[in-house]
Design an enzyme around this catalytic site. Sequence first.
Site, mmCIF file in Angstrom:
data_model
loop_
_atom_site.group_PDB
_atom_site.id
_atom_site.type_symbol
_atom_site.label_atom_id
_atom_site.label_comp_id
_atom_site.label_asym_id
_atom_site.label_seq_id
_atom_site.Cartn_x
_atom_site.Cartn_y
_atom_site.Cartn_z
ATOM 1 C CG ASP B 131 11.445 -17.866 2.121
ATOM 2 O OD1 ASP B 131 12.211 -18.389 1.284
ATOM 3 O OD2 ASP B 131 11.689 -16.802 2.727
ATOM 4 C CE1 TYR B 212 1.995 -19.454 4.004
ATOM 5 C CE2 TYR B 212 0.167 -18.265 3.005
ATOM 6 C CZ TYR B 212 1.346 -18.974 2.879
ATOM 7 O OH TYR B 212 1.883 -19.198 1.633
#
Lengths: 477, 477
Positions: B131, B212
């Site tokens: 994002d 992540y």
Amino acid sequence: MSKALTRRIKELEEEWGKLRSELKERSQAGEDSELTSNPSTHENTDSKPDVNTSSCKKGKKVAKERPFDFSAHPRRHVALRLAYLGWSYQGFAVQDNTDNTVEARLFEALLKTRLIQDRQSSNYHRCGRTDKGVSAFSQVITIDLRSTQFCGGLGISVPEHVDVSIKNKATGSEVPYVKMLNRVLPQDIRILDWSPAAEGFSARFDCKSRTYRYYFPRGSLDVTLMAEAAKRYEGTHDFRNLCKMDVGNGVLQFERTILSASVKPVQPQDISSTGPYDVFIFEIKGLAFLYHQVRCMMALLLLIGQKLEDPELIDKLMDVQSNPRKPQYSMAVDYPLVLHDCHFQGLAWEQDIEEVSHVLSELHQHWTQSTVRSHVLHGMIQGLEAAGGVSSNACCLVEGSKQRNYRPLLERPCCESLESRINHFVKRGRLEREEGENGGETVHRGKKSKHSHSSPSLPVSSEMSSPKQSTDEKAED
Amino acid sequence: MSKALTRRIKELEEEWGKLRSELKERSQAGEDSELTSNPSTHENTDSKPDVNTSSCKKGKKVAKERPFDFSAHPRRHVALRLAYLGWSYQGFAVQDNTDNTVEARLFEALLKTRLIQDRQSSNYHRCGRTDKGVSAFSQVITIDLRSTQFCGGLGISVPEHVDVSIKNKATGSEVPYVKMLNRVLPQDIRILDWSPAAEGFSARFDCKSRTYRYYFPRGSLDVTLMAEAAKRYEGTHDFRNLCKMDVGNGVLQFERTILSASVKPVQPQDISSTGPYDVFIFEIKGLAFLYHQVRCMMALLLLIGQKLEDPELIDKLMDVQSNPRKPQYSMAVDYPLVLHDCHFQGLAWEQDIEEVSHVLSELHQHWTQSTVRSHVLHGMIQGLEAAGGVSSNACCLVEGSKQRNYRPLLERPCCESLESRINHFVKRGRLEREEGENGGETVHRGKKSKHSHSSPSLPVSSEMSSPKQSTDEKAED
């Protein structure tokens, strides 16, 4: 015939009209973009807003709308302590060639809050100039500000013929200088506290000492050797080979006294560690500093830390008898340098704890951002090193591009000598030679240079006697 | 009369000439400035380069000038591993509403280097979308690139009827993909290495797991409690209350498997320390992630770390029987999030050590800057704390403004349920309901939404059976 001519005229007039309107469009479309375009285009378009002075203009405009009677208010001579992040500014002191300076923002705020009528009449002194990109945690200025204290007090001058009624209305509490200014200053410039100051007290001339910090990562540097070398700076030495000689502004005396110089880890526990990612501080405290002095001192430490030069280099360069001319070398980059502290006597700082805490949480947010970013990058570096990447770990804190093969400093070409610089400016009438009383020769400031300071310029002596360390036209930036 | 007319013509012609040259000057002076001018002015002036697509346009233009015969070259199916700093981009994947994406820069580079003819024909797949503001150390894409290998090899397709002479000229070494692309990519996007890939191998569908990392400073957070809470994420759970439900893009299945979740200090030694300035990592490894999943998971950990919620909250939110609708809460901010690793089988990464070292030294410089800045800020913070400033140490990693008095998550208003979202999109014809073979109901993608993925969209089931974890229209950003 005349018909043809008339037609031609019609055509031309149409053409002419088209171009006119196109031109108009262009200059409108260009308006905000021109802020970043080359200055040459600026002259023509007065309508265009200037990104830097806009708020200042606003301040003045408001003042015009409803005139403010400064003569009806007491003035108070005060000291203000500022912290700022200099990374996006062209330096602290106002300059002719740019408006993007900390001082410019500061005076916009002082005018907007009507704490002063104008800079000229504000009796303003600054403690130190800091150069483009340099930050300060403790920059100090002295200035006369509007006050509420009709009944007097330290540094207060009450206007004559103020009727008693006002005097009686006088509130006990002083103008909330810190809150007021921080509300209108940019977020990267904060007033930390203020102090009443005796009449004539000057942030510049009454500053007892200044402390600078230069932050750097260990990388492959031998920090122990650097710490040892830094000690050689302590004491009183001639730093003409470790600064930018600012003869044009009347700086002719390069002896300075360094009270302490150290290289230490930011966190005590790092002494044991040897990690290339540990961060260190070169901290130096002196009475006063020359233009670019700290960044030149740091540049030498970096060369020594890389084992490219011996610590003895420092002594050799401070021995101006043997080395009267400065060898060419690049100084350390600007952004790690901070004017960390300024020492005064006779000031009683008044701190608004609430305001300080507010500044603290702003700093925390800013710190979080740069810290997280630095660790994101560190994570990538570790990943690549694990994958077999060979990191040069080269020091990237010196200006200019790296030379393939290193040339020892003392074998490099040298800059002009002090004497030839003096002659240069004497010829151009910016300095004047005079017979000194004790037979020695003195050089006085001649025509005031446009870069020079707003404060009274004292005559400076080219003799090594009577060093006036805190009266330089330019302190370190 | 005609004389007068002639004079008038002369005048007009002069006027006209002046304006013409002035216009010319302006458009030259304006050229670079217009790069930053408002887009509205762009349409009129074609001459002006567009800051975002310039290199892309150039690439195409050049291609027009001397046409490049792609059909004369072999194609190779390869995987590329990218690292990028997402802070100044609007995200990884190309979007309709902005050109400022990592993918846009990547395809500009691929076109400029003539490694592909166009995106459509390049057989492109990406491993994960990230994002706005999110970085990646190990983003992987698969794509067909121009190759030198006329004699075949893994992933090579050699064009038919290529005459023998060329075949014989074929060099042994493959196109230097990494060097070539890094030379034209922006500095904050780097190709780390490449691997030949078997035909049909997809960065998206063949990715075994994704890791992540979310970096954060301890501040006043109870990291031990956070570490304990993070463990609750491990295993297979329904995360509809811990993501942004992307029903419109056909994501109807919210069960995901988390292989590991931990909260640990960036430096091992920090376990002992309790300093608020220590930095920690929330590291999470899963088969696949939902839109905004990691940032929602982190948001809960931050609430728990602040003792505003109990660790049990996590189990409650993953129990979609008791809590079918997501309570409203803000997710964690974007910039500390990094797609740290993607795991594949059947790839043999070819690393150019020289290139990796080059990337490393670039990262070092960047790291030095942000690290020095973070320590300059830390120095100021310590100074103010020493002076009695009370630091709130409030966590500033959650989006939106802080509420004065905290409202427990489960007492807050909830978002729409999955079912009502599905109905919404079925009504609008973007989803289609169907009778599933085993009596159960299946919902298929209907009209392709304009935000949807370039890759083939498989039907997705709203039943909890057969989770297709790696086939989401949108992975975590």
